[in-house]
Design a protein around this motif. Sequence first.
Motif, PDB file in Angstrom:
ATOM      1  N   MET A 184       0.842  -1.189   0.000  1.00 47.65           N
ATOM      2  CA  MET A 184       0.000   0.000   0.000  1.00 47.65           C
ATOM      3  C   MET A 184       0.879   1.241   0.000  1.00 47.65           C
ATOM      4  SD  MET A 184      -2.942  -1.254   2.705  1.00 47.65           S
ATOM      5  CE  MET A 184      -1.737  -1.784   3.921  1.00 47.65           C
ATOM      6  N   ALA A 185       0.268   2.405  -0.033  1.00 44.92           N
ATOM      7  CA  ALA A 185       0.996   3.670  -0.059  1.00 44.92           C
ATOM      8  C   ALA A 185       2.003   3.718   1.096  1.00 44.92           C
ATOM      9  CB  ALA A 185       0.024   4.841   0.043  1.00 44.92           C
ATOM     10  N   GLY A 186       3.255   4.072   0.775  1.00 44.91           N
ATOM     11  CA  GLY A 186       4.305   4.162   1.773  1.00 44.91           C
ATOM     12  C   GLY A 186       5.153   2.918   1.896  1.00 44.91           C
ATOM     13  N   TYR A 232       9.090   2.077  -4.450  1.00 45.09           N
ATOM     14  CA  TYR A 232       8.395   2.824  -3.388  1.00 45.09           C
ATOM     15  C   TYR A 232       6.993   3.144  -3.876  1.00 45.09           C
ATOM     16  CZ  TYR A 232       6.865   6.684  -0.481  1.00 45.09           C
ATOM     17  OH  TYR A 232       6.118   7.509   0.344  1.00 45.09           O
ATOM     18  N   PHE A 233       5.974   2.695  -3.129  1.00 48.00           N
ATOM     19  CA  PHE A 233       4.589   2.917  -3.526  1.00 48.00           C
ATOM     20  C   PHE A 233       4.114   4.285  -3.015  1.00 48.00           C
ATOM     21  CE2 PHE A 233       4.899  -1.431  -4.582  1.00 48.00           C
ATOM     22  CZ  PHE A 233       3.890  -1.702  -5.486  1.00 48.00           C
ATOM     23  N   LYS A 234       4.036   5.230  -3.949  1.00 43.08           N
ATOM     24  CA  LYS A 234       3.558   6.572  -3.625  1.00 43.08           C
ATOM     25  C   LYS A 234       2.087   6.519  -3.226  1.00 43.08           C
ATOM     26  CE  LYS A 234       3.638  11.112  -3.490  1.00 43.08           C
ATOM     27  NZ  LYS A 234       4.365  11.829  -2.418  1.00 43.08           N
ATOM     28  N   THR A 235       1.310   5.728  -3.953  1.00 48.54           N
ATOM     29  CA  THR A 235      -0.081   5.451  -3.622  1.00 48.54           C
ATOM     30  C   THR A 235      -0.269   3.937  -3.707  1.00 48.54           C
ATOM     31  OG1 THR A 235      -0.887   5.610  -5.908  1.00 48.54           O
ATOM     32  CG2 THR A 235      -0.795   7.665  -4.620  1.00 48.54           C
ATOM     33  N   ASP A 236      -1.484   3.465  -3.470  1.00 46.99           N
ATOM     34  CA  ASP A 236      -1.726   2.022  -3.542  1.00 46.99           C
ATOM     35  C   ASP A 236      -1.489   1.461  -4.930  1.00 46.99           C
ATOM     36  OD1 ASP A 236      -2.402   2.218  -0.914  1.00 46.99           O
ATOM     37  OD2 ASP A 236      -4.540   1.796  -1.174  1.00 46.99           O
ATOM     38  N   ALA A 260       3.812   3.252  -8.193  1.00 47.97           N
ATOM     39  CA  ALA A 260       5.092   2.999  -7.524  1.00 47.97           C
ATOM     40  C   ALA A 260       6.232   3.616  -8.322  1.00 47.97           C
ATOM     41  CB  ALA A 260       5.317   1.502  -7.370  1.00 47.97           C
TER      42      ALA A 260
END
Length: 205
Positions: A24-26, A60-64, A67
């Motif tokens: 998920m995000a983060g 790195y997933f900026k949002t769900d 990435a």
Amino acid sequence: MKKLFLVGALALFGAMSAQEYKPMAGDVTTEFGLAGGLLNTSVSLPDQGFGVGPMIKARYFKTDDVAYRMGVVVSNTNESNDNEDSSSNGFALGLSFGAEKHFKGTERLSPYVGGDFILGFASTSSEAGNVKTTGPNGFGLGVRGVFGADYYFAKRVYLGVEAGLGLLYSTTGSTRVDSKEVSKGTSTFKIVPDMVTGVRLGYAF
């Protein structure tokens, strides 16, 4: 009322459990390449294909569903043979930067499309007695589009495949022996379809 609360709680728990399979995000993912068969599987850095070779890769997933991806490899070799009074040195640096768009897929399957910018540099030199050879040095850059999918067979752990099409430019410099040019450099531009790696084993954290 109690039944309604229980149904709502179960639905929420089910949704949370489903989300735990995928990042998920983060979240950040990293991965390795798998090769071989069932009884002789080897694990290594994932080969990025397109002539780039193995790289340490992270996302790195900026949002769900979006990435950022990055790959890096640094190689420095120094060898010497005192008996033959010879030595050789080599250095290589490879970088890739890009992004992915993930689609809904299923609870465990995450298909995506993306793209990368690729940059690489390599240099070599050697000495044998009083003779010094430098080059050929190399430089390359390119862009590529990719598509792939990750399957989360356990929570946060996935197997993935990826392929794509790249536009690559590379140049190789001349080779010199004691400052005298003995071979000229070359340059190439090509469109390359390729697998990025056969199968990838990754983890989200």
